[in-house]
Design an enzyme around this catalytic site. Sequence first.
Site: not given
Length: 469
Positions: A156, A277, A283, A290
Amino acid sequence: MKSLWSGRFEKEMDSAVKEFNASINVCRRLYREDIRGSIAHVTMLAKQGIVSEKEKDDIIGGLKNIQKKIESGEIVFTVDDEDIHMGIERRLTAEIGETGKKLHTARSRNDQCQIDMRLYLKKEISDIINRLTYLEEIILKKAETYADSITVGFTHLQHAQPITIGFMFMAYFQMFKRDIERLQDTYERMDMSPLGSCALAGTTLPIDRQMTAQLLGFSAPTENAMDSVSDRDYCLEFLSDASISMMHLSRWAEEFVWWNSQEFSYIEIDDSYCTGSSIMPQKKNPDMAELIRGKVGRVYGDLMQLLTVMKGTPLAYNKDFQEDKESLFDAVDTWKVSINIFADMLKKTTFRMDQIEKHLSRGFLNATDIAEHLVKNDIPFREAHAIVGKMVKACEKKGFGLEELSDEELRRIDCRLSRDILGDISIKACVNARMSFGGTSPREVRRQIEAGVEWFEQLIEDERRQEER
Ligand code: ARG
Protein backbone atom coordinates in the site's frame (compact mmCIF):
# COMPACT_ATOMS: atom_id res chain seq x y z
CA MET A 1 -3.19 2.63 -63.56
CA LYS A 2 -5.41 -0.46 -63.82
CA SER A 3 -5.56 -2.80 -60.88
CA LEU A 4 -4.52 -6.44 -61.26
CA TRP A 5 -8.08 -7.45 -60.40
CA SER A 6 -9.84 -5.03 -62.78
CA GLY A 7 -11.05 -7.59 -65.36
CA ARG A 8 -14.75 -7.43 -64.47
CA PHE A 9 -14.83 -3.67 -63.83
CA GLU A 10 -15.96 -1.01 -66.25
CA LYS A 11 -15.02 2.00 -64.18
CA GLU A 12 -11.80 3.10 -62.49
CA MET A 13 -11.75 3.23 -58.71
CA ASP A 14 -12.70 6.59 -57.27
CA SER A 15 -9.47 8.31 -56.18
CA ALA A 16 -10.62 8.73 -52.57
CA VAL A 17 -11.61 5.06 -52.53
CA LYS A 18 -8.24 4.08 -53.90
CA GLU A 19 -6.53 5.99 -51.12
CA PHE A 20 -8.87 4.57 -48.45
CA ASN A 21 -8.60 1.02 -49.72
CA ALA A 22 -4.81 0.86 -50.00
CA SER A 23 -2.71 -0.67 -47.23
CA ILE A 24 0.60 -0.21 -49.04
CA ASN A 25 1.83 2.54 -46.73
CA VAL A 26 1.54 0.15 -43.81
CA CYS A 27 2.31 -3.25 -45.36
CA ARG A 28 5.35 -2.12 -47.38
CA ARG A 29 7.23 -3.12 -44.23
CA LEU A 30 6.58 -6.75 -45.26
CA TYR A 31 8.37 -6.67 -48.62
CA ARG A 32 11.15 -9.09 -47.58
CA GLU A 33 8.69 -11.60 -46.19
CA ASP A 34 6.47 -11.25 -49.26
CA ILE A 35 9.37 -12.01 -51.59
CA ARG A 36 10.58 -14.87 -49.42
CA GLY A 37 7.08 -16.37 -49.43
CA SER A 38 6.83 -16.00 -53.21
CA ILE A 39 10.18 -17.69 -53.77
CA ALA A 40 9.09 -20.68 -51.68
CA HIS A 41 5.74 -20.75 -53.45
CA VAL A 42 7.18 -20.80 -56.96
CA THR A 43 9.81 -23.35 -55.95
CA MET A 44 6.96 -25.62 -54.93
CA LEU A 45 4.96 -24.85 -58.11
CA ALA A 46 7.95 -25.97 -60.18
CA LYS A 47 8.48 -29.15 -58.22
CA GLN A 48 4.81 -30.01 -58.71
CA GLY A 49 5.07 -29.35 -62.46
CA ILE A 50 2.65 -26.40 -62.29
CA VAL A 51 5.31 -24.05 -63.71
CA SER A 52 8.50 -25.04 -65.55
CA GLU A 53 12.01 -24.91 -64.07
CA LYS A 54 12.87 -22.06 -66.42
CA GLU A 55 9.79 -20.10 -65.37
CA LYS A 56 10.67 -20.66 -61.74
CA ASP A 57 14.22 -19.41 -62.26
CA ASP A 58 12.98 -16.33 -64.13
CA ILE A 59 10.49 -15.52 -61.40
CA ILE A 60 13.03 -15.97 -58.60
CA GLY A 61 15.57 -13.85 -60.49
CA GLY A 62 12.94 -11.15 -61.00
CA LEU A 63 11.91 -11.18 -57.33
CA LYS A 64 15.51 -10.84 -56.20
CA ASN A 65 16.02 -7.87 -58.51
CA ILE A 66 12.86 -6.27 -57.15
CA GLN A 67 14.15 -6.68 -53.60
CA LYS A 68 17.38 -4.92 -54.57
CA LYS A 69 15.44 -2.12 -56.24
CA ILE A 70 13.20 -1.65 -53.20
CA GLU A 71 16.26 -1.47 -50.98
CA SER A 72 18.10 0.98 -53.21
CA GLY A 73 15.03 3.21 -53.38
CA GLU A 74 14.57 2.65 -57.11
CA ILE A 75 11.12 1.19 -56.54
CA VAL A 76 8.72 3.51 -54.76
CA PHE A 77 5.28 2.16 -53.97
CA THR A 78 2.17 4.34 -54.25
CA VAL A 79 -1.53 3.82 -53.54
CA ASP A 80 -1.84 2.56 -57.13
CA ASP A 81 -0.10 -0.55 -55.83
CA GLU A 82 -2.88 -1.08 -53.26
CA ASP A 83 -0.82 -3.44 -51.13
CA ILE A 84 2.65 -4.96 -51.01
CA HIS A 85 1.48 -8.18 -52.70
CA MET A 86 0.19 -6.44 -55.80
CA GLY A 87 2.99 -3.89 -55.71
CA ILE A 88 5.56 -6.65 -56.05
CA GLU A 89 3.57 -8.80 -58.47
CA ARG A 90 3.07 -5.86 -60.79
CA ARG A 91 6.80 -5.05 -60.73
CA LEU A 92 7.58 -8.70 -61.44
CA THR A 93 5.67 -8.69 -64.70
CA ALA A 94 7.31 -5.40 -65.65
CA GLU A 95 10.67 -6.96 -64.80
CA ILE A 96 10.43 -10.39 -66.49
CA GLY A 97 7.37 -10.18 -68.77
CA GLU A 98 4.47 -12.65 -69.17
CA THR A 99 6.02 -15.35 -66.92
CA GLY A 100 5.46 -13.02 -63.97
CA LYS A 101 1.74 -13.63 -64.36
CA LYS A 102 2.18 -17.24 -63.28
CA LEU A 103 3.38 -16.49 -59.77
CA HIS A 104 -0.08 -16.00 -58.31
CA THR A 105 -1.17 -19.54 -59.28
CA ALA A 106 -2.73 -21.49 -56.39
CA ARG A 107 -2.56 -18.72 -53.86
CA SER A 108 -4.56 -15.66 -52.90
CA ARG A 109 -3.66 -12.46 -51.15
CA ASN A 110 -5.70 -13.86 -48.28
CA ASP A 111 -3.10 -16.52 -47.53
CA GLN A 112 -0.24 -14.42 -48.86
CA CYS A 113 -0.74 -11.61 -46.35
CA GLN A 114 -0.84 -14.25 -43.63
CA ILE A 115 2.38 -15.95 -44.60
CA ASP A 116 4.02 -12.52 -44.65
CA MET A 117 2.69 -11.61 -41.23
CA ARG A 118 3.70 -14.90 -39.66
CA LEU A 119 7.21 -14.72 -41.10
CA TYR A 120 7.50 -11.15 -39.88
CA LEU A 121 6.17 -11.82 -36.42
CA LYS A 122 8.32 -14.90 -35.88
CA LYS A 123 11.38 -12.80 -36.65
CA GLU A 124 10.24 -9.99 -34.36
CA ILE A 125 9.45 -12.40 -31.53
CA SER A 126 13.02 -13.70 -31.69
CA ASP A 127 14.30 -10.14 -31.66
CA ILE A 128 12.15 -9.19 -28.67
CA ILE A 129 13.21 -12.31 -26.78
CA ASN A 130 16.82 -11.21 -27.35
CA ARG A 131 16.05 -7.76 -25.98
CA LEU A 132 14.30 -9.18 -22.92
CA THR A 133 17.27 -11.50 -22.44
CA TYR A 134 19.55 -8.46 -22.43
CA LEU A 135 17.35 -6.87 -19.76
CA GLU A 136 17.39 -10.06 -17.69
CA GLU A 137 21.18 -10.18 -17.85
CA ILE A 138 21.38 -6.64 -16.45
CA ILE A 139 18.87 -7.52 -13.74
CA LEU A 140 20.88 -10.59 -12.67
CA LYS A 141 24.07 -8.55 -12.41
CA LYS A 142 22.40 -5.81 -10.41
CA ALA A 143 20.72 -8.37 -8.15
CA GLU A 144 24.14 -9.79 -7.33
CA THR A 145 25.59 -6.32 -6.70
CA TYR A 146 22.75 -5.45 -4.34
CA ALA A 147 22.13 -8.88 -2.81
CA ASP A 148 23.00 -7.63 0.70
CA SER A 149 21.73 -4.05 0.39
CA ILE A 150 18.72 -3.40 2.56
CA THR A 151 15.83 -1.18 1.55
CA VAL A 152 12.23 -0.59 2.53
CA GLY A 153 9.66 -3.11 1.32
CA PHE A 154 6.24 -1.56 0.77
CA THR A 155 2.64 -2.67 0.71
CA HIS A 156 0.00 0.00 0.00
CA LEU A 157 3.06 2.23 -0.45
CA GLN A 158 3.43 2.06 3.35
CA HIS A 159 6.57 0.80 5.07
CA ALA A 160 5.98 -2.91 5.44
CA GLN A 161 9.08 -5.07 5.97
CA PRO A 162 12.76 -4.69 5.22
CA ILE A 163 13.94 -6.38 2.02
CA THR A 164 17.13 -6.47 0.00
CA ILE A 165 17.41 -4.59 -3.27
CA GLY A 166 18.63 -7.80 -4.88
CA PHE A 167 15.36 -9.43 -3.81
CA MET A 168 13.34 -6.68 -5.46
CA PHE A 169 15.42 -7.08 -8.63
CA MET A 170 14.68 -10.78 -8.68
CA ALA A 171 10.95 -10.06 -8.43
CA TYR A 172 11.20 -8.17 -11.72
CA PHE A 173 13.41 -10.93 -13.10
CA GLN A 174 10.50 -13.35 -12.65
CA MET A 175 8.10 -11.05 -14.49
CA PHE A 176 10.32 -10.72 -17.55
CA LYS A 177 11.06 -14.44 -17.45
CA ARG A 178 7.34 -15.08 -17.79
CA ASP A 179 7.20 -12.54 -20.61
CA ILE A 180 9.87 -14.49 -22.48
CA GLU A 181 8.08 -17.79 -21.84
CA ARG A 182 4.80 -16.32 -23.05
CA LEU A 183 6.50 -15.24 -26.28
CA GLN A 184 7.98 -18.70 -26.69
CA ASP A 185 4.48 -20.21 -26.32
CA THR A 186 3.04 -17.76 -28.83
CA TYR A 187 5.85 -18.56 -31.25
CA GLU A 188 5.32 -22.27 -30.97
CA ARG A 189 1.56 -22.04 -31.56
CA MET A 190 1.87 -19.71 -34.55
CA ASP A 191 4.68 -21.67 -36.18
CA MET A 192 2.43 -23.08 -38.95
CA SER A 193 2.25 -22.04 -42.57
CA PRO A 194 -1.06 -20.82 -44.03
CA LEU A 195 0.42 -20.61 -47.55
CA GLY A 196 -1.66 -22.56 -50.06
CA SER A 197 -4.91 -22.01 -48.16
CA CYS A 198 -5.70 -19.72 -51.10
CA ALA A 199 -8.82 -17.56 -50.90
CA LEU A 200 -10.63 -19.72 -48.33
CA ALA A 201 -11.08 -23.28 -49.56
CA GLY A 202 -7.78 -24.57 -50.90
CA THR A 203 -7.21 -25.28 -54.61
CA THR A 204 -7.81 -27.87 -57.32
CA LEU A 205 -4.17 -27.62 -58.36
CA PRO A 206 -1.77 -30.26 -57.00
CA ILE A 207 0.19 -28.07 -54.57
CA ASP A 208 2.44 -29.29 -51.76
CA ARG A 209 1.81 -27.25 -48.64
CA GLN A 210 4.18 -29.38 -46.56
CA MET A 211 6.96 -28.34 -48.88
CA THR A 212 6.33 -24.58 -48.63
CA ALA A 213 5.94 -24.87 -44.87
CA GLN A 214 9.32 -26.56 -44.68
CA LEU A 215 11.03 -24.16 -47.08
CA LEU A 216 9.87 -21.23 -44.98
CA GLY A 217 10.93 -22.78 -41.68
CA PHE A 218 7.48 -23.59 -40.28
CA SER A 219 6.88 -26.74 -38.31
CA ALA A 220 3.82 -27.70 -40.42
CA PRO A 221 1.09 -26.29 -42.68
CA THR A 222 -2.08 -25.06 -40.96
CA GLU A 223 -4.91 -27.62 -40.88
CA ASN A 224 -7.92 -25.75 -42.24
CA ALA A 225 -7.82 -23.25 -45.09
CA MET A 226 -10.84 -21.27 -43.98
CA ASP A 227 -9.46 -20.83 -40.48
CA SER A 228 -6.01 -19.98 -41.83
CA VAL A 229 -7.10 -16.95 -43.82
CA SER A 230 -9.28 -15.54 -41.07
CA ASP A 231 -7.21 -16.36 -38.00
CA ARG A 232 -5.58 -13.44 -36.22
CA ASP A 233 -5.30 -15.20 -32.84
CA TYR A 234 -1.53 -15.16 -33.06
CA CYS A 235 -1.55 -11.37 -33.50
CA LEU A 236 -3.85 -11.03 -30.50
CA GLU A 237 -1.66 -13.34 -28.45
CA PHE A 238 1.35 -11.29 -29.37
CA LEU A 239 -0.44 -8.06 -28.47
CA SER A 240 -1.48 -9.58 -25.13
CA ASP A 241 2.13 -10.60 -24.50
CA ALA A 242 3.21 -7.06 -25.38
CA SER A 243 0.57 -5.51 -23.12
CA ILE A 244 1.53 -7.63 -20.13
CA SER A 245 5.23 -7.00 -20.59
CA MET A 246 4.76 -3.27 -21.11
CA MET A 247 2.70 -3.28 -17.92
CA HIS A 248 5.71 -4.80 -16.13
CA LEU A 249 7.99 -2.13 -17.55
CA SER A 250 5.49 0.53 -16.57
CA ARG A 251 5.28 -0.68 -12.98
CA TRP A 252 9.02 -0.52 -12.62
CA ALA A 253 9.16 2.81 -14.43
CA GLU A 254 6.68 4.14 -11.86
CA GLU A 255 9.01 3.03 -9.07
CA PHE A 256 11.86 4.82 -10.79
CA VAL A 257 9.83 8.02 -10.82
CA TRP A 258 9.19 8.07 -7.11
CA TRP A 259 12.55 6.63 -6.10
CA ASN A 260 14.02 9.56 -8.01
CA SER A 261 11.87 12.17 -6.22
CA GLN A 262 13.43 14.52 -3.66
CA GLU A 263 11.22 12.90 -1.00
CA PHE A 264 12.81 9.49 -1.53
CA SER A 265 16.13 10.09 -3.29
CA TYR A 266 16.69 6.33 -3.40
CA ILE A 267 18.41 6.38 -6.79
CA GLU A 268 20.66 8.35 -9.03
CA ILE A 269 19.72 7.99 -12.70
CA ASP A 270 22.56 8.78 -15.08
CA ASP A 271 22.35 12.28 -16.61
CA SER A 272 22.25 10.78 -20.10
CA TYR A 273 18.88 9.19 -19.28
CA CYS A 274 17.23 12.32 -17.88
CA THR A 275 16.08 15.64 -19.25
CA GLY A 276 15.98 19.19 -17.93
CA SER A 277 13.33 21.86 -17.76
CA SER A 278 13.15 24.79 -20.15
CA ILE A 279 12.32 27.14 -17.29
CA MET A 280 13.52 25.58 -14.03
CA PRO A 281 17.32 25.36 -14.21
CA GLN A 282 17.64 22.95 -11.29
CA LYS A 283 15.46 20.20 -12.76
CA LYS A 284 16.61 16.70 -13.67
CA ASN A 285 13.52 14.78 -14.70
CA PRO A 286 13.11 11.00 -15.08
CA ASP A 287 11.49 11.42 -18.50
CA MET A 288 12.48 8.02 -19.87
CA ALA A 289 10.69 6.25 -17.04
CA GLU A 290 7.63 8.44 -17.47
CA LEU A 291 7.60 7.98 -21.22
CA ILE A 292 7.76 4.20 -20.91
CA ARG A 293 4.90 4.39 -18.40
CA GLY A 294 3.00 6.46 -20.95
CA LYS A 295 3.80 4.23 -23.95
CA VAL A 296 1.90 1.37 -22.36
CA GLY A 297 -1.30 3.18 -23.29
CA ARG A 298 -0.53 2.77 -26.97
CA VAL A 299 0.10 -0.93 -26.66
CA TYR A 300 -3.09 -1.57 -24.67
CA GLY A 301 -4.84 0.45 -27.39
CA ASP A 302 -3.27 -1.75 -30.07
CA LEU A 303 -4.63 -4.86 -28.37
CA MET A 304 -8.12 -3.40 -27.93
CA GLN A 305 -8.12 -2.19 -31.54
CA LEU A 306 -7.51 -5.63 -32.99
CA LEU A 307 -9.81 -7.41 -30.56
CA THR A 308 -12.53 -5.02 -31.68
CA VAL A 309 -11.72 -5.46 -35.37
CA MET A 310 -12.07 -9.23 -35.05
CA LYS A 311 -15.27 -9.21 -33.05
CA GLY A 312 -18.28 -10.17 -35.13
CA THR A 313 -16.40 -10.88 -38.38
CA PRO A 314 -17.89 -13.88 -40.20
CA LEU A 315 -15.79 -16.55 -41.89
CA ALA A 316 -13.66 -16.28 -43.92
CA TYR A 317 -11.58 -13.24 -45.06
CA ASN A 318 -13.08 -9.78 -44.58
CA LYS A 319 -11.45 -6.52 -45.53
CA ASP A 320 -11.66 -5.52 -41.86
CA PHE A 321 -8.64 -7.78 -41.40
CA GLN A 322 -6.44 -5.39 -43.32
CA GLU A 323 -6.59 -3.32 -40.12
CA ASP A 324 -4.49 -5.99 -38.36
CA LYS A 325 -1.13 -4.54 -39.29
CA GLU A 326 -0.80 -0.99 -38.10
CA SER A 327 -1.46 -1.72 -34.45
CA LEU A 328 0.71 -4.80 -34.50
CA PHE A 329 3.63 -2.88 -36.00
CA ASP A 330 3.11 -0.10 -33.49
CA ALA A 331 3.23 -2.57 -30.61
CA VAL A 332 6.37 -4.22 -32.01
CA ASP A 333 8.15 -0.86 -32.35
CA THR A 334 7.01 0.49 -29.00
CA TRP A 335 7.82 -2.64 -27.05
CA LYS A 336 11.25 -3.06 -28.63
CA VAL A 337 12.46 0.45 -27.96
CA SER A 338 10.95 0.54 -24.47
CA ILE A 339 12.83 -2.61 -23.41
CA ASN A 340 16.18 -1.23 -24.52
CA ILE A 341 15.74 2.25 -23.13
CA PHE A 342 14.63 0.77 -19.84
CA ALA A 343 17.44 -1.80 -19.72
CA ASP A 344 20.13 0.79 -20.36
CA MET A 345 18.62 3.24 -17.90
CA LEU A 346 18.61 0.47 -15.30
CA LYS A 347 22.23 -0.35 -16.07
CA LYS A 348 23.17 3.28 -15.46
CA THR A 349 21.21 3.74 -12.25
CA THR A 350 22.79 3.47 -8.80
CA PHE A 351 21.08 3.15 -5.45
CA ARG A 352 21.88 5.80 -2.83
CA MET A 353 22.34 3.58 0.21
CA ASP A 354 23.04 6.60 2.46
CA GLN A 355 19.59 7.98 1.67
CA ILE A 356 17.81 4.64 1.88
CA GLU A 357 19.39 4.04 5.30
CA LYS A 358 17.57 7.09 6.66
CA HIS A 359 14.23 5.56 5.76
CA LEU A 360 14.89 2.20 7.40
CA SER A 361 14.36 3.50 10.90
CA ARG A 362 10.88 4.79 10.08
CA GLY A 363 7.62 2.89 9.98
CA PHE A 364 8.43 -0.05 12.31
CA LEU A 365 9.77 -2.30 9.56
CA ASN A 366 10.69 -4.97 12.13
CA ALA A 367 7.21 -5.27 13.68
CA THR A 368 6.33 -8.58 12.01
CA ASP A 369 9.73 -9.99 12.95
CA ILE A 370 9.11 -9.20 16.60
CA ALA A 371 5.75 -10.94 16.44
CA GLU A 372 7.52 -13.97 14.97
CA HIS A 373 10.10 -13.88 17.80
CA LEU A 374 7.20 -14.04 20.24
CA VAL A 375 5.75 -16.99 18.34
CA LYS A 376 9.08 -18.77 18.82
CA ASN A 377 8.54 -18.12 22.55
CA ASP A 378 5.24 -19.96 22.44
CA ILE A 379 2.91 -16.99 22.17
CA PRO A 380 0.18 -17.67 19.55
CA PHE A 381 0.60 -15.44 16.51
CA ARG A 382 -2.71 -13.61 16.87
CA GLU A 383 -1.77 -12.67 20.44
CA ALA A 384 1.74 -11.69 19.40
CA HIS A 385 0.26 -9.47 16.67
CA ALA A 386 -1.84 -7.63 19.27
CA ILE A 387 1.13 -7.22 21.63
CA VAL A 388 3.36 -5.73 18.93
CA GLY A 389 0.46 -3.48 17.93
CA LYS A 390 0.51 -2.10 21.46
CA MET A 391 4.30 -1.70 21.31
CA VAL A 392 3.93 0.29 18.10
CA LYS A 393 1.36 2.51 19.74
CA ALA A 394 3.64 3.17 22.73
CA CYS A 395 6.57 3.97 20.43
CA GLU A 396 4.51 6.27 18.24
CA LYS A 397 3.67 8.40 21.25
CA LYS A 398 7.34 8.68 22.24
CA GLY A 399 8.85 8.85 18.80
CA PHE A 400 10.85 5.67 19.54
CA GLY A 401 11.79 2.69 17.45
CA LEU A 402 10.53 -0.72 18.69
CA GLU A 403 14.04 -1.75 19.73
CA GLU A 404 14.26 1.27 22.07
CA LEU A 405 11.51 0.20 24.51
CA SER A 406 12.88 -0.57 27.99
CA ASP A 407 12.20 -3.77 29.95
CA GLU A 408 9.81 -1.88 32.18
CA GLU A 409 7.85 -0.41 29.30
CA LEU A 410 7.67 -3.84 27.69
CA ARG A 411 6.36 -5.49 30.87
CA ARG A 412 3.69 -2.84 31.15
CA ILE A 413 2.43 -3.91 27.69
CA ASP A 414 2.53 -7.62 28.51
CA CYS A 415 3.98 -9.33 31.56
CA ARG A 416 5.67 -12.00 29.41
CA LEU A 417 7.75 -9.39 27.53
CA SER A 418 11.39 -8.47 28.10
CA ARG A 419 14.28 -7.19 25.98
CA ASP A 420 15.73 -10.71 25.97
CA ILE A 421 12.63 -12.33 24.65
CA LEU A 422 12.63 -9.93 21.69
CA GLY A 423 16.09 -11.10 20.63
CA ASP A 424 18.02 -9.37 17.86
CA ILE A 425 15.48 -7.23 16.06
CA SER A 426 17.90 -5.03 14.15
CA ILE A 427 16.81 -4.51 10.57
CA LYS A 428 19.80 -6.47 9.33
CA ALA A 429 19.04 -9.45 11.57
CA CYS A 430 15.42 -9.37 10.43
CA VAL A 431 16.40 -9.51 6.77
CA ASN A 432 19.00 -12.23 7.31
CA ALA A 433 16.47 -14.39 9.13
CA ARG A 434 13.89 -14.40 6.29
CA MET A 435 15.29 -17.61 4.91
CA SER A 436 12.05 -19.30 3.87
CA PHE A 437 12.04 -20.45 0.24
CA GLY A 438 11.49 -17.39 -1.96
CA GLY A 439 12.22 -15.04 0.97
CA THR A 440 14.40 -11.94 1.08
CA SER A 441 17.47 -13.05 3.06
CA PRO A 442 20.68 -12.52 1.08
CA ARG A 443 21.33 -16.26 1.19
CA GLU A 444 17.94 -17.02 -0.30
CA VAL A 445 18.28 -14.22 -2.87
CA ARG A 446 21.59 -15.75 -3.97
CA ARG A 447 19.81 -19.06 -4.46
CA GLN A 448 17.22 -17.27 -6.60
CA ILE A 449 19.97 -15.63 -8.61
CA GLU A 450 21.63 -19.00 -9.14
CA ALA A 451 18.38 -20.52 -10.39
CA GLY A 452 17.91 -17.45 -12.58
CA VAL A 453 21.39 -17.79 -14.06
CA GLU A 454 20.74 -21.45 -14.78
CA TRP A 455 17.53 -20.62 -16.66
CA PHE A 456 19.29 -17.77 -18.42
CA GLU A 457 22.18 -19.94 -19.62
CA GLN A 458 19.77 -22.57 -20.91
CA LEU A 459 17.90 -19.86 -22.81
CA ILE A 460 21.11 -18.61 -24.45
CA GLU A 461 22.09 -22.18 -25.30
CA ASP A 462 18.67 -22.87 -26.88
CA GLU A 463 18.85 -19.65 -28.87
CA ARG A 464 22.33 -20.52 -30.11
CA ARG A 465 21.13 -23.94 -31.21
CA GLN A 466 18.11 -22.45 -32.96
CA GLU A 467 20.35 -20.05 -34.88
CA GLU A 468 22.60 -22.92 -35.95
CA ARG A 469 19.60 -24.68 -37.48
N1 ARG B 1 -4.17 -5.94 -48.25
C1 ARG B 1 -4.93 -7.04 -47.80
C2 ARG B 1 -4.75 -7.23 -46.28
O1 ARG B 1 -3.81 -6.79 -45.78
C3 ARG B 1 -4.50 -8.28 -48.46
C4 ARG B 1 -5.60 -9.26 -48.64
C5 ARG B 1 -6.63 -8.69 -49.50
N2 ARG B 1 -7.57 -9.66 -49.94
C6 ARG B 1 -8.70 -9.28 -50.51
N3 ARG B 1 -9.47 -10.22 -50.92
N4 ARG B 1 -9.06 -8.04 -50.63
O2 ARG B 1 -5.59 -7.83 -45.62
